[in-house]
Design an enzyme around this catalytic site. Structure first.
Site, mmCIF file in Angstrom:
data_model
loop_
_atom_site.group_PDB
_atom_site.id
_atom_site.type_symbol
_atom_site.label_atom_id
_atom_site.label_comp_id
_atom_site.label_asym_id
_atom_site.label_seq_id
_atom_site.Cartn_x
_atom_site.Cartn_y
_atom_site.Cartn_z
ATOM 1 N N GLN A 257 -7.551 -49.908 50.395
ATOM 2 C CA GLN A 257 -8.802 -49.536 49.716
ATOM 3 C C GLN A 257 -8.591 -48.447 48.664
ATOM 4 O O GLN A 257 -9.570 -47.914 48.136
ATOM 5 C CB GLN A 257 -9.832 -49.051 50.746
ATOM 6 N N CYS B 123 -14.217 -55.064 60.372
ATOM 7 C CA CYS B 123 -12.880 -54.975 61.006
ATOM 8 C C CYS B 123 -12.532 -53.539 61.377
ATOM 9 O O CYS B 123 -11.355 -53.153 61.316
ATOM 10 C CB CYS B 123 -11.787 -55.561 60.120
ATOM 11 N N HIS C 113 -8.665 -49.788 59.881
ATOM 12 C CA HIS C 113 -8.961 -51.221 59.867
ATOM 13 C C HIS C 113 -8.154 -51.848 61.005
ATOM 14 O O HIS C 113 -7.070 -51.365 61.331
ATOM 15 C CB HIS C 113 -8.498 -51.777 58.508
ATOM 16 N N LYS D 225 -7.553 -57.076 46.382
ATOM 17 C CA LYS D 225 -8.549 -56.000 46.297
ATOM 18 C C LYS D 225 -8.364 -55.187 45.015
ATOM 19 O O LYS D 225 -9.025 -54.173 44.810
ATOM 20 C CB LYS D 225 -8.439 -55.085 47.525
ATOM 21 N N ASP E 214 -1.909 -46.937 54.764
ATOM 22 C CA ASP E 214 -2.567 -48.200 54.442
ATOM 23 C C ASP E 214 -3.407 -47.948 53.192
ATOM 24 O O ASP E 214 -4.462 -47.313 53.258
ATOM 25 C CB ASP E 214 -3.435 -48.620 55.641
HETATM 26 N N1 PLP Z 1 -6.606 -52.099 55.478
HETATM 27 C C1 PLP Z 1 -7.819 -51.830 54.995
HETATM 28 C C2 PLP Z 1 -8.271 -50.402 54.917
HETATM 29 C C3 PLP Z 1 -8.649 -52.865 54.571
HETATM 30 O O1 PLP Z 1 -9.861 -52.587 54.079
HETATM 31 C C4 PLP Z 1 -8.190 -54.205 54.661
HETATM 32 C C5 PLP Z 1 -9.059 -55.316 54.276
HETATM 33 O O2 PLP Z 1 -10.258 -55.196 54.192
HETATM 34 C C6 PLP Z 1 -6.901 -54.429 55.161
HETATM 35 C C7 PLP Z 1 -6.143 -53.352 55.554
HETATM 36 C C8 PLP Z 1 -6.351 -55.798 55.270
HETATM 37 O O3 PLP Z 1 -6.199 -56.366 54.008
HETATM 38 P P1 PLP Z 1 -5.851 -57.903 53.847
HETATM 39 O O4 PLP Z 1 -6.890 -58.673 54.612
HETATM 40 O O5 PLP Z 1 -5.922 -58.125 52.383
HETATM 41 O O6 PLP Z 1 -4.486 -58.116 54.394
#
Ligand code: PLP
Length: 400
Positions: A197, A358, A117, A220, A194
């Site tokens: 998900q 993203c 992401h 999430k 990270d």
């Molecule tokens: N990392 C992953 C794999 C994501 O899917 C997302 C959000 O879709 C993020 C990071 C960023 O999360 P947030 O926007 O809640 O900070």
């Protein structure tokens, strides 16, 4: 599964029952989480860690109990290793910035994967730019699986950290992070995972994984927006420079010198989002009451059922066909633009995500502008999967 716990799922859009399949973007909130937020503002709203007065102490207790709930949820060794942030994005920025300013030097290297992401790419790019370091990329194959066999040769004596997603938000791939961590650690390189998900879809044990950092968002995982977690091993957090300066993160301040507070407070400058932290605890308890194993098994069934049904549609193309996936299905139908499909699905009451999610490098890999993404949560049903398939067929007929 417990659908009635989520009031918003009774809503209609365009006079049609809402079929909410955008859970990878954010999940809906159960009544118990909404009630916890309400209760906090109705009964104990006050600033924490500072007041001797009763409300402040009640709020502080609830806040610290939530930290313990998070510790237990991810099996961290200590609450000192659980830092509250605004979300996964802020958690990763915190590590990239603080770790970067402490350990990254000119000529050093950071490794990310091709499926990250943007929030696990850009913070590292910023840190590399600032420190004169280089960003390197571990590619994935056309099924959307990491080319893990290339990791070891990508690591050099200058590699300072590896940062990788537990689960890809656009491909649904569950990455072999145990393997990633084993390979990196064998070369004395720490690993950030990270987990944005993953945390609502599979059990996470940071001690068993032995990861150095693990980042995720509350929203999430059925908790409020604006709250997230950065888990970090005490060893790193003690050495790392603070991320932001301000109240709460200090021990003593003079104009000549400031000393920093102990963990976890050293990384929690300013007033935190107390109500949201309390909401996060409720969401964790909610998930635990059902059991994450049960949720994961149910979502797998939905994934397989929906994928098989969608596969029967002529000119269906899946983006992300890894052997090990969570309930995320990215697809394209013929040469229909994902946006057009998304709009027609929306008009049938079906909320999906369209675009690059993203993860522009993933789209570049496949040479596509974006995908249509359906992603499941614990409350989705097989009837909703059928509704998705029917709506896709209908939209396809209209657009072809
Ligand atoms: N990392 C992953 C794999 C994501 O899917 C997302 C959000 O879709 C993020 C990071 C960023 O999360 P947030 O926007 O809640 O900070």
């Amino acid at each position: 599964m417990n659908r009635s716990d989520f009031p918003i799922l009774q809503e209609k859009v365009y006079n049609k029952p809402l079929v909410y399949l955008d859970n990878a973007a954010t999940t809906q909130k159960p009544q118990v989480v909404i009630d916890a937020l309400n209760d906090y503002y109705l009964r104990i709203n006050s600033n924490i860690h500072r007041g001797v007065h009763c409300l402040s102490q009640l709020a502080t207790n609830e806040f610290e109990q939530a930290r313990e709930a998070v510790r237990q949820y991810i099996n961290a060794g200590s609450t000192q290793e659980v830092i509250f942030t605004r979300g996964a994005t802020e958690s990763i920025n915190l590590v990239a910035s603080s770790f970067g300013r402490t350990y990254l030097h000119a000529g050093d290297e950071v490794i990310v994967s091709e499926m990250e992401h943007h929030s696990n790419i850009v913070p590292w790019q910023l840190a590399c730019e600032e420190r004169g370091a280089k960003l390197k990329v571990l590619p994935f194959n056309d099924n959307g699986e990491l080319r893990i066999s290339e990791l070891d040769s990508l690591i050099t004596d200058r590699t300072k950290i590896v940062a990788m997603a537990h689960v890809s938000n656009s491909l649904g791939t569950v990455n072999p992070i145990t393997e990633v961590i084993r390979i990196a650690h064998a070369r004395n390189v720490p690993v950030l995972i990270d987990g944005a998900q993953a945390v609502a879809h599979c059990p996470v044990d940071v001690q068993a994984l032995d990861c150095d950092f693990y980042c995720f968002s509350g929203h999430k995982m059925y908790a409020p927006m604006g709250i997230g977690v950065m888990y970090g091993k005490e060893r790193w957090l003690n050495e790392m420079r603070p991320y932001q300066g301000g109240g709460e993160m200090i021990k003593d301040v003079t104009f000549e010198k400031t000393t920093y507070n102990d963990l976890p407070f050293k990384f929690e400058a300013g007033t935190p989002s107390v109500g949201d932290v309390i909401g996060l605890r409720k969401a964790i308890e909610y998930i635990q009451d059902i059991s994450l194993e049960k949720i994961a098994a149910y979502e797998q069934k939905l994934l397989i059922y929906t994928t098989e049904k969608l596969a029967k549609i002529d000119r269906m193309r899946f983006i992300g066909e890894a052997a090990h996936k969570t309930g995320v299905i990215s697809f394209l139908v013929g040469d229909i633009h994902p946006y057009d499909m998304g709009v027609l699905l929306d008009h049938q009451g079906i909320a999906v995500r369209t675009g690059h999610h993203c993860t522009q490098p993933v789209m570049t890999h496949f040479g596509i502008p974006g995908t249509i993404r359906a992603s499941f949560g614990l409350y989705n049903t097989f009837e909703e999967a059928d509704a998705l398939v029917e709506a896709v067929v209908k939209a396809k007929n209209m657009l072809s």
